[in-house]
Design a protein around this motif. Structure first.
Motif, short mmCIF file in Angstrom:
data_model
loop_
_atom_site.label_atom_id
_atom_site.label_comp_id
_atom_site.label_asym_id
_atom_site.label_seq_id
_atom_site.Cartn_x
_atom_site.Cartn_y
_atom_site.Cartn_z
N GLY A 142 -10.60 76.98 48.33
CA GLY A 142 -11.38 75.53 49.66
C GLY A 142 -10.78 75.60 50.64
N TRP A 197 -16.08 77.66 49.95
CA TRP A 197 -15.38 78.27 48.79
C TRP A 197 -15.48 79.45 48.40
CZ3 TRP A 197 -12.10 74.85 45.48
CH2 TRP A 197 -13.01 73.22 45.77
N TYR A 255 -9.80 80.45 42.65
CA TYR A 255 -11.08 80.31 43.82
C TYR A 255 -9.84 79.16 44.71
CZ TYR A 255 -13.41 80.00 39.68
OH TYR A 255 -14.10 80.41 38.74
#
Length: 125
Positions: free
Chosen positions: A24, A15, A22
């Motif tokens: 991932g 992450w 964000y």
């Protein structure tokens, strides 16, 4: 992410916090993926990394890249949106001095340093 894609349950997800939310990053088999979330944690889209070549890159994007300010950079990472009904691209670049940078593109090859919303094709502010 595991609730969106059960294949990620056994995968390591790295992450990262960005200026826009964000990401991932994870792999399933030999395929690399990047899931994007906004600053509130809402899912935006998933991109898959593939090779930058004539077979994988849409003609409009390749032509626009060749006319862009980035044309003398080497594409070190090419990511395309995988969600049905959405399109967009993320390019990791390296200039001739070895400096890395990133740019986003919509399906018409309009480049920006901020992510496009894959549903509106306008830069996020």
């Amino acid at each position: 992410l595991n609730t969106r894609n059960s294949a990620t349950e056994t995968q390591t997800i790295n992450w990262y916090q960005t200026n826009y939310g964000y990401t991932g990053n994870y792999a399933i088999g030999s395929a690399n993926y990047m899931a994007r979330y906004d600053q509130q944690g809402n899912y935006v889209e998933t991109l898959r990394r593939t090779e930058w070549n004539n077979a994988n890159v849409p003609t409009a994007l390749n032509n626009a890249y060749g006319q862009s300010p980035y044309k003398n950079h080497t594409v070190t990472g090419y990511w395309s949106v995988t969600d049905p009904g959405k399109s967009g691209y993320f390019l990791e670049l390296r200039d001739k001095n070895g400096v890395n940078s990133t740019v986003w593109s919509d399906s018409q090859g309009n480049f920006t340093t901020a992510p496009y919303s894959s549903t509106t094709a306008k830069p996020n502010n």
